[in-house]
Scaffold this motif. Structure first.
Motif, PDB file in Angstrom:
ATOM      1  N   PHE A  48       0.804  -1.201   0.162  1.00 29.00           N
ATOM      2  CA  PHE A  48       0.108  -0.002   0.102  1.00 29.00           C
ATOM      3  C   PHE A  48       1.052   1.149   0.034  1.00 29.00           C
ATOM      4  O   PHE A  48       1.570   1.446   1.037  1.00 29.00           O
ATOM      5  N   ALA A  49       0.822   1.901  -1.222  1.00 25.08           N
ATOM      6  CA  ALA A  49       1.782   3.100  -1.219  1.00 25.08           C
ATOM      7  C   ALA A  49       0.931   4.355  -1.018  1.00 25.08           C
ATOM      8  O   ALA A  49       0.274   4.692  -2.235  1.00 25.08           O
ATOM      9  N   PRO A  59      -7.856  13.018   6.753  1.00 26.71           N
ATOM     10  CA  PRO A  59      -8.435  13.430   8.206  1.00 26.71           C
ATOM     11  C   PRO A  59      -7.379  12.586   9.141  1.00 26.71           C
ATOM     12  O   PRO A  59      -6.904  11.652   9.116  1.00 26.71           O
ATOM     13  N   ALA A  60      -7.669  13.542  10.222  1.00 25.34           N
ATOM     14  CA  ALA A  60      -6.844  12.895  11.443  1.00 25.34           C
ATOM     15  C   ALA A  60      -7.352  11.595  11.699  1.00 25.34           C
ATOM     16  O   ALA A  60      -8.656  11.078  11.800  1.00 25.34           O
ATOM     17  N   GLY A  61      -6.602  10.698  12.093  1.00 26.76           N
ATOM     18  CA  GLY A  61      -6.800   9.132  12.524  1.00 26.76           C
ATOM     19  C   GLY A  61      -6.814   8.390  11.200  1.00 26.76           C
ATOM     20  O   GLY A  61      -6.933   6.999  11.765  1.00 26.76           O
ATOM     21  N   LEU A  62      -6.865   8.909  10.086  1.00 30.63           N
ATOM     22  CA  LEU A  62      -7.030   7.961   8.891  1.00 30.63           C
ATOM     23  C   LEU A  62      -5.831   7.022   8.608  1.00 30.63           C
ATOM     24  O   LEU A  62      -5.962   5.930   8.626  1.00 30.63           O
ATOM     25  N   PRO A  63      -4.657   7.618   8.948  1.00 32.13           N
ATOM     26  CA  PRO A  63      -3.264   6.813   8.638  1.00 32.13           C
ATOM     27  C   PRO A  63      -3.430   5.569   9.697  1.00 32.13           C
ATOM     28  O   PRO A  63      -3.082   4.487   9.281  1.00 32.13           O
ATOM     29  N   ALA A  67      -3.363   1.558   8.390  1.00 26.79           N
ATOM     30  CA  ALA A  67      -2.425   0.863   8.852  1.00 26.79           C
ATOM     31  C   ALA A  67      -3.075  -0.497   9.624  1.00 26.79           C
ATOM     32  O   ALA A  67      -2.483  -1.652   9.376  1.00 26.79           O
ATOM     33  N   ALA A  68      -4.196  -0.263  10.402  1.00 29.04           N
ATOM     34  CA  ALA A  68      -4.903  -1.152  11.095  1.00 29.04           C
ATOM     35  C   ALA A  68      -5.479  -2.138  10.000  1.00 29.04           C
ATOM     36  O   ALA A  68      -5.456  -3.525  10.212  1.00 29.04           O
TER      37      ALA A  68
END
Length: 86
Positions: A48-49, A59-63, A67-68
């Motif tokens: 996943f690049a 948005p905050a929290g999306l990364p 990853a999860a």
């Protein structure tokens, strides 16, 4: 993606040399059987690049959620809404 650098948030990147390496190791080890191969995140062939130019627009929290999800996909435990557990 260089085709739309200001539009594509992320891509699925294929590491084809790594796929050949994995198959070559099977051949070398004597465990290769001719079949259709299916590689995924867990094998390292698919990655996943993230488009680093647009990462700050997430948005905050999306990364962390992405990853999860990637971890769950690799582990084979991701449940998709509306899909029965396997």
């Amino acid at each position: 993606s260089s085709l739309a650098p200001d539009q594509v948030l992320a891509s699925a990147a294929i590491d084809l040399p790594h796929a050949f390496l994995l198959v070559g190791r099977e051949v070398q080890g004597g465990t290769f059987t001719p079949t259709v191969e299916s590689f995924g995140l867990a094998s390292g062939v698919i990655q996943f690049a993230v488009n680093q130019r647009l990462k700050e627009t997430w948005p905050a929290g999306l990364p962390a959620r992405v990853a999860a999800a990637a971890d769950s996909i690799s582990a084979g435990t991701l449940l998709v809404a509306g899909e029965a557990p396997r």
